[in-house]
Enzyme design. Structure first.
Site: not given
Ligand SMILES: *Cc1c(COP(=O)(O)O)cnc(C)c1O
Length: 396
Positions: A196
């Site tokens: 991210k």
């Molecule tokens: C990455 C992601 C999540 C979950 O996040 P984590 O930190 O990995 O638990 C939820 N929704 C979307 C759309 C994502 O890309």
């Protein structure tokens, strides 16, 4: 005939795999983590509070409550929104499973609305027919980093008193009508997974302008206890009362030290992602065999990923073969996502294929190209070269 494909024994475009995403960690990040390790606090100390203040500022929200993952943030938001057994929450099938799983954790039922075929985000027109007396919330996802049509969603929600929880895991830094994503709805969640925009290893946050929702999320991350350790120490109370059934979803000071230095580089990394997207878009505009999602005029796209859509009727092979051929060229393509309700667990819950025809068609043609700030222009050009090579070879 062009050069032989790597999958047929030819020379790959790259000698080493280019991943679809990866973190950027510099010396300042490392120093911040090391300093925290030597400090008095490893968890729920000053670094968490400092990060929450910084993050709230960046997205123009009143409150930011940091938790152990984006998934925990979704769960906490679903709890704070009051989603309970029997309730329904409407979301998109083109998302990571965590979005709708949060509704299941609360005993609610996710209801999937179809997507817009150009933007690939939830289509407000497909939400309206799904609203029932049990609908409690709408949970849109800013797919790939592009804000969805929030005005239309807010209008639907306002008319019925529904909560809106934005899954902005792809969209840190995105803007809608000139305002940052993060304080536009009741609650917004972000993730700090390494792919991210900002990472803390694992981590997430819920942002809101509502003090009561922020309190509920804060309790939920700490077992449902009314006061955290620092507040209890400060007040001299013997113990803290548990008032909700919460979890241990706390994030550590170590993680927040990293997230804070990462956040300082957000603008630079967004700018680099935008430049990569521009380079892809101008190079791929004429490429036969693929199209690209459109970007609405009134948003800033955060470019978490760069998805393309294969034109399978112009290709002699299926997506799996294109995927394998690009991988053989050492281009780390991937797929975001299969429709959530196609997963076996959701099938067991009774969801059937055919529910969202647009999302199903799109999901069958998607490929995600590499996109991360440390990618160089020659890296981008390798992806473009490999696409031309593979799609040219299989053109019909
Ligand atoms: C990455 C992601 C999540 C979950 O996040 P984590 O930190 O990995 O638990 C939820 N929704 C979307 C759309 C994502 O890309």
């Amino acid at each position: 005939m062009g050069e032989p494909l790597a999958i047929d024994g030819g020379r790959p475009v790259r000698s080493r795999l280019l991943p679809y995403g990866r973190q950027t960690i510099d010396d300042a990040d490392v120093a911040a983590v090391v300093a925290t390790l030597r400090s008095d606090w490893l968890t729920t100390g000053p670094a968490v509070a400092q990060f929450e203040r910084r993050f709230a500022e960046v997205v123009s929200a009143r409150y930011a409550v940091a938790v152990s993952s984006g998934t925990a943030a979704l769960h906490a938001a679903a709890f704070a929104a009051g989603i309970s057994p029997g309730d329904e929450a409407i979301t998109t099938p083109l998302t990571f499973v965590a979005t709708s799983n949060a509704v299941l954790y609360q005993g609610g039922r996710p209801v999937f609305a179809d997507i817009d075929p150009k933007r690939l985000t939830i289509a407000p027109a497909s939400i309206a027919p799904l609203l029932t007396s049990r609908t409690k919330a709408i949970m849109p996802v800013h797919y790939a980093g592009q804000p969805c049509d929030l005005d239309a969603i807010h209008a639907l929600a306002r008319a019925r008193g529904l909560r809106v929880i934005e899954d902005a895991a792809h969209a840190l830094g995105a803007e809608y009508h000139g305002r940052p994503v993060g304080a536009l709805s009741d609650m917004t969640i972000f993730s700090f997974h390494p792919v991210k925009h900002v990472t803390s290893g694992e981590g997430g946050v819920v942002t809101t302008d509502d003090a009561d929702l922020a309190d509920r999320v804060r309790r939920f991350r700490n077992h449902g206890l009314a006061a955290d350790a620092a507040a209890r120490n400060a007040s001299g109370a013997l113990y803290s009362e548990m008032v909700d059934l919460g979890f241990n979803y706390r994030i550590t000071d170590i993680q927040c030290a990293l997230a804070t230095t990462q956040l300082g580089k957000l603008e630079a990394s967004l700018a680099r992602r935008e430049a990569i997207a521009r380079r892809y878009r101008s190079a791929l505009g004429e490429q036969r065999g693929l199209t690209m999602p459109t970007t609405a005029g009134d948003v800033r796209h955060a470019w978490h990923i760069f998805p393309i859509l294969l034109e399978l009727d112009r290709l002699a092979v299926d997506r799996q073969t294109i995927f394998a051929a690009l991988r053989a060229e050492n281009i780390g393509v991937t797929v975001h996502y299969i429709p959530v309700y196609w997963h076996p667990y959701y099938e067991r819950l009774g969801y059937r294929r055919g529910l969202c025809p647009v999302a199903e068609d799109v999901a069958g043609r998607l490929l995600t190209l590499p996109m991360f700030p440390a990618m160089s222009d020659p890296d981008v050009d390798d992806v473009v070269t490999a696409l031309a090579k593979v799609l040219g070879h299989y053109a019909r």
